[in-house]
Design a protein around this motif. Structure first.
Motif, PDB file in Angstrom:
ATOM      1  N   SER A  91       0.896  -0.817   0.503  1.00 57.63           N
ATOM      2  CA  SER A  91       0.160  -0.058  -0.044  1.00 57.63           C
ATOM      3  C   SER A  91       1.246   1.353  -0.331  1.00 57.63           C
ATOM      4  CB  SER A  91      -1.141  -0.154   0.918  1.00 57.63           C
ATOM      5  OG  SER A  91      -1.802   0.937   1.150  1.00 57.63           O
ATOM      6  N   LEU A  92       0.749   2.306  -0.685  1.00 56.40           N
ATOM      7  CA  LEU A  92       1.559   3.898  -1.205  1.00 56.40           C
ATOM      8  C   LEU A  92       0.585   4.261  -0.203  1.00 56.40           C
ATOM      9  CD1 LEU A  92       3.195   4.942  -2.676  1.00 56.40           C
ATOM     10  CD2 LEU A  92       1.702   5.904  -4.037  1.00 56.40           C
TER      11      LEU A  92
ATOM     12  N   VAL B 292      -4.789   8.142  -5.249  1.00 58.23           N
ATOM     13  CA  VAL B 292      -4.158   6.964  -5.652  1.00 58.23           C
ATOM     14  C   VAL B 292      -3.737   5.639  -6.411  1.00 58.23           C
ATOM     15  CG1 VAL B 292      -1.977   5.637  -4.518  1.00 58.23           C
ATOM     16  CG2 VAL B 292      -3.130   7.894  -3.073  1.00 58.23           C
ATOM     17  N   PHE B 293      -3.195   5.513  -7.034  1.00 59.05           N
ATOM     18  CA  PHE B 293      -3.977   4.200  -7.887  1.00 59.05           C
ATOM     19  C   PHE B 293      -3.206   3.814  -7.973  1.00 59.05           C
ATOM     20  CE2 PHE B 293      -6.554   8.457  -9.377  1.00 59.05           C
ATOM     21  CZ  PHE B 293      -7.171   7.629 -10.035  1.00 59.05           C
ATOM     22  N   GLU B 294      -3.217   2.220  -8.149  1.00 56.77           N
ATOM     23  CA  GLU B 294      -1.941   1.399  -8.356  1.00 56.77           C
ATOM     24  C   GLU B 294      -2.336   0.448  -9.778  1.00 56.77           C
ATOM     25  OE1 GLU B 294       0.984  -1.755  -6.920  1.00 56.77           O
ATOM     26  OE2 GLU B 294      -0.604  -1.533  -5.996  1.00 56.77           O
TER      27      GLU B 294
ATOM     28  N   ASP C 224       2.727   0.681 -12.462  1.00 57.43           N
ATOM     29  CA  ASP C 224       2.730   2.301 -12.084  1.00 57.43           C
ATOM     30  C   ASP C 224       2.130   2.170 -11.057  1.00 57.43           C
ATOM     31  OD1 ASP C 224       0.706   3.092 -13.550  1.00 57.43           O
ATOM     32  OD2 ASP C 224       1.499   4.423 -14.544  1.00 57.43           O
ATOM     33  N   PHE C 225       2.243   3.548 -10.153  1.00 56.34           N
ATOM     34  CA  PHE C 225       1.355   4.098  -9.473  1.00 56.34           C
ATOM     35  C   PHE C 225       1.212   5.881  -9.989  1.00 56.34           C
ATOM     36  CE2 PHE C 225       3.876   1.641  -6.138  1.00 56.34           C
ATOM     37  CZ  PHE C 225       2.604   1.342  -5.840  1.00 56.34           C
ATOM     38  N   LYS C 226      -0.169   6.309  -9.393  1.00 55.09           N
ATOM     39  CA  LYS C 226      -0.471   7.728  -9.339  1.00 55.09           C
ATOM     40  C   LYS C 226      -1.359   8.275  -9.137  1.00 55.09           C
ATOM     41  CE  LYS C 226      -4.044   8.975 -12.718  1.00 55.09           C
ATOM     42  NZ  LYS C 226      -4.521   9.255 -13.544  1.00 55.09           N
TER      43      LYS C 226
ATOM     44  N   LEU D  90       1.111  12.907 -10.026  1.00 56.88           N
ATOM     45  CA  LEU D  90       2.244  12.170 -10.105  1.00 56.88           C
ATOM     46  C   LEU D  90       2.106  11.063 -10.517  1.00 56.88           C
ATOM     47  CD1 LEU D  90       3.068  13.229  -6.093  1.00 56.88           C
ATOM     48  CD2 LEU D  90       4.346  14.450  -8.367  1.00 56.88           C
ATOM     49  N   HIS D  91       2.717  10.148 -11.488  1.00 54.13           N
ATOM     50  CA  HIS D  91       3.173   9.280 -12.037  1.00 54.13           C
ATOM     51  C   HIS D  91       4.855   9.040 -11.749  1.00 54.13           C
ATOM     52  CE1 HIS D  91       4.084   6.749 -15.741  1.00 54.13           C
ATOM     53  NE2 HIS D  91       2.975   6.220 -15.507  1.00 54.13           N
ATOM     54  N   LEU D  92       4.685   7.601 -10.658  1.00 52.50           N
ATOM     55  CA  LEU D  92       5.199   7.011 -10.196  1.00 52.50           C
ATOM     56  C   LEU D  92       5.302   5.227 -10.739  1.00 52.50           C
ATOM     57  CD1 LEU D  92       3.905   8.364  -7.731  1.00 52.50           C
ATOM     58  CD2 LEU D  92       5.721   7.799  -6.590  1.00 52.50           C
ATOM     59  N   PRO D  93       6.404   5.179 -11.900  1.00 54.05           N
ATOM     60  CA  PRO D  93       7.153   4.083 -12.855  1.00 54.05           C
ATOM     61  C   PRO D  93       7.361   2.900 -11.558  1.00 54.05           C
ATOM     62  CG  PRO D  93       8.683   5.852 -13.437  1.00 54.05           C
ATOM     63  CD  PRO D  93       7.564   5.876 -12.620  1.00 54.05           C
ATOM     64  N   LYS D  94       7.094   1.498 -12.069  1.00 53.69           N
ATOM     65  CA  LYS D  94       7.840   1.159 -11.279  1.00 53.69           C
ATOM     66  C   LYS D  94       9.006   0.284 -12.413  1.00 53.69           C
ATOM     67  CE  LYS D  94       3.441  -1.054  -9.068  1.00 53.69           C
ATOM     68  NZ  LYS D  94       2.787  -2.401  -8.885  1.00 53.69           N
ATOM     69  N   LYS D  95       9.887  -0.305 -11.043  1.00 50.20           N
ATOM     70  CA  LYS D  95      11.010  -0.268 -12.109  1.00 50.20           C
ATOM     71  C   LYS D  95      10.933  -2.216 -12.849  1.00 50.20           C
ATOM     72  CE  LYS D  95      14.023   0.937  -8.080  1.00 50.20           C
ATOM     73  NZ  LYS D  95      14.920   0.786  -6.923  1.00 50.20           N
ATOM     74  N   GLU D  96      11.976  -1.555 -13.307  1.00 46.21           N
ATOM     75  CA  GLU D  96      11.004  -3.033 -14.318  1.00 46.21           C
ATOM     76  C   GLU D  96      12.078  -4.767 -14.330  1.00 46.21           C
ATOM     77  OE1 GLU D  96      10.945  -4.543 -18.095  1.00 46.21           O
ATOM     78  OE2 GLU D  96      11.418  -2.484 -17.689  1.00 46.21           O
TER      79      GLU D  96
END
Length: 147
Positions: A2-3, A45-47, A51-53, A128-134
């Motif tokens: 959870s973010l 907050v979205f997941e 990514d997260f947004k 805010l766009h928070l991409p996840k690591k590959e």
């Protein structure tokens, strides 16, 4: 993971601060700076798998008022606007909105690629766009043929 963790603002601020301090020590999933008499904006907050947004409602602010920072996997959103001193004809009997300064922090999961975070501000909404690591993205199943 959870973010964001929600809290009930009806609690006494001192009790909430103590509870959060001890709860975060064990869970370490959320951090927020408590400021006396400080309003917090509405946040979504979205997941997704990739990514997260985060969307933050900031009426009355412009993008120059917003400061974003990531340090040690903690995302800090700080809004600081100089108060304009102007003569007011009316005295408020009830007030639910206005441009309030605040600071909010999110402890980011290790799966977020902090180097690629993007932000835009449009019509009073910070996105805010928070991409996840590959390596954190789900992998496609691979069929293995038996020799």
């Amino acid at each position: 993971m959870s973010l964001v963790k929600f809290h009930n603002p009806a609690y006494n601020a001192n009790n909430v601060l103590v509870n959060e301090l001890f709860n975060n020590f064990f869970r370490n999933d959320y951090s927020e700076q408590y400021v006396k008499n400080c309003a917090k904006p509405a946040t979504n907050v979205f997941e997704t798998e990739k990514d997260f947004k985060i969307e933050v409602l900031l009426p009355g602010f412009v993008k120059e008022d917003v400061n974003l920072n990531v340090h040690n996997n903690i995302l800090t959103i700080k809004v600081d606007k100089e108060k304009e001193e102007k003569e007011v004809e009316y005295k408020y009997t009830h007030r639910e909105f206005g441009a309030y300064n605040f600071e909010k922090q999110y402890k980011l999961p290790k799966s977020v690629d902090t180097e690629k975070i993007e932000a835009k501000f449009d019509s009073g909404i910070l996105v805010l766009h928070l991409p996840k690591k590959e390596e954190a993205l789900p992998k496609v199943p691979v069929d293995i043929k038996i020799a």
